[in-house]
Design a protein around this motif. Structure first.
Motif, mmCIF file in Angstrom:
data_model
loop_
_atom_site.group_PDB
_atom_site.id
_atom_site.type_symbol
_atom_site.label_atom_id
_atom_site.label_comp_id
_atom_site.label_asym_id
_atom_site.label_seq_id
_atom_site.Cartn_x
_atom_site.Cartn_y
_atom_site.Cartn_z
ATOM 1 N N ASN A 84 0.735 -1.208 -0.122
ATOM 2 C CA ASN A 84 -0.015 0.174 0.035
ATOM 3 C C ASN A 84 0.830 1.333 0.179
ATOM 4 O O ASN A 84 2.136 1.353 0.423
ATOM 5 N N SER A 85 0.336 2.413 -0.175
ATOM 6 C CA SER A 85 0.868 3.589 -0.292
ATOM 7 C C SER A 85 2.421 3.607 -1.089
ATOM 8 O O SER A 85 3.421 3.966 -0.412
ATOM 9 N N LEU A 86 2.178 3.106 -2.177
ATOM 10 C CA LEU A 86 3.344 2.787 -2.962
ATOM 11 C C LEU A 86 3.925 4.096 -3.473
ATOM 12 O O LEU A 86 3.203 5.194 -3.648
ATOM 13 N N LYS A 87 5.110 4.164 -3.538
ATOM 14 C CA LYS A 87 6.156 5.359 -3.930
ATOM 15 C C LYS A 87 6.903 4.827 -5.287
ATOM 16 O O LYS A 87 7.172 3.818 -5.716
ATOM 17 N N SER A 88 7.271 6.037 -5.942
ATOM 18 C CA SER A 88 8.238 5.619 -7.088
ATOM 19 C C SER A 88 9.526 4.884 -6.665
ATOM 20 O O SER A 88 9.854 4.094 -7.620
ATOM 21 N N GLU A 89 10.023 4.973 -5.629
ATOM 22 C CA GLU A 89 11.060 4.077 -5.177
ATOM 23 C C GLU A 89 10.984 2.640 -4.792
ATOM 24 O O GLU A 89 11.915 1.953 -4.749
ATOM 25 N N ASP A 90 9.474 2.263 -4.924
ATOM 26 C CA ASP A 90 9.297 0.924 -4.838
ATOM 27 C C ASP A 90 9.337 0.350 -6.145
ATOM 28 O O ASP A 90 9.338 -0.787 -6.269
ATOM 29 N N THR A 91 9.539 0.945 -7.284
ATOM 30 C CA THR A 91 9.793 0.476 -8.504
ATOM 31 C C THR A 91 10.930 -0.719 -8.566
ATOM 32 O O THR A 91 12.009 -0.298 -8.124
ATOM 33 N N ALA A 92 10.649 -1.843 -9.202
ATOM 34 C CA ALA A 92 11.381 -2.814 -8.876
ATOM 35 C C ALA A 92 11.067 -4.136 -9.317
ATOM 36 O O ALA A 92 9.810 -4.168 -9.537
ATOM 37 N N VAL A 93 11.683 -5.257 -9.674
ATOM 38 C CA VAL A 93 11.327 -6.662 -10.054
ATOM 39 C C VAL A 93 11.375 -7.099 -8.303
ATOM 40 O O VAL A 93 12.378 -7.207 -7.698
ATOM 41 N N TYR A 94 10.204 -7.905 -8.012
ATOM 42 C CA TYR A 94 10.029 -8.377 -6.799
ATOM 43 C C TYR A 94 10.153 -10.001 -6.845
ATOM 44 O O TYR A 94 9.382 -10.556 -7.751
ATOM 45 N N TYR A 95 10.892 -10.407 -6.120
ATOM 46 C CA TYR A 95 11.100 -11.936 -6.006
ATOM 47 C C TYR A 95 10.915 -12.425 -4.884
ATOM 48 O O TYR A 95 11.035 -12.045 -3.626
#
Length: 127
Positions: A84-95
């Motif tokens: 929740n409350s996602l930020k631009s810095e959360d942009t990534a590939v999630y494993y």
């Protein structure tokens, strides 16, 4: 054969939410704690969150506390990450990643601590 298959990534606006899933097979899922690890563009691996084998204990990187929630359904052999409350810095590939040893909770992104990784799911936070 051990398989970890992530899903649920996508493009979301800042402040939005996503729920990632990781379907596990080929091993006794509830023998293992599980982790989420991410990799942003041009950066190294970053540990995100971990959960104990029975879901009774959860752990988060500081920047995710209060925004992300890890959970698991052992009956469905599935790991989740509610973001929740996602930020631009959360942009990534999630494993999602399976630790090498049963029960042990891994709270690092050190690769040798894990013996299996999923293929990853892209999360892009952008307006």
């Amino acid at each position: 054969e051990v398989q970890l298959v992530e899903s649920g990534g996508g493009l979301v606006q800042p402040g939005g939410s996503l729920r990632l899933s990781c379907a596990a097979s080929g091993f006794t899922f509830d023998d293992y704690a599980m982790s989420w690890v991410r990799q942003a563009p041009g950066k190294g691996l970053e540990w995100v969150s971990a959960i104990s084998w029975n879901g009774g204990s959860t752990y988060y990187a500081e920047s995710m506390k209060g925004r992300f929630t890890i959970s698991r359904d052992n009956a469905k052999n599935t790991l989740y990450l509610q973001m929740n409350s996602l930020k631009s810095e959360d942009t990534a590939v999630y494993y999602c990643a399976k630790p090498s040893h049963t029960i042990v909770v891994v709270t690092t992104a050190i690769e040798y601590e894990y013996d299996y990784w999923g293929q990853g799911t892209q999360v892009t936070v952008s307006s």
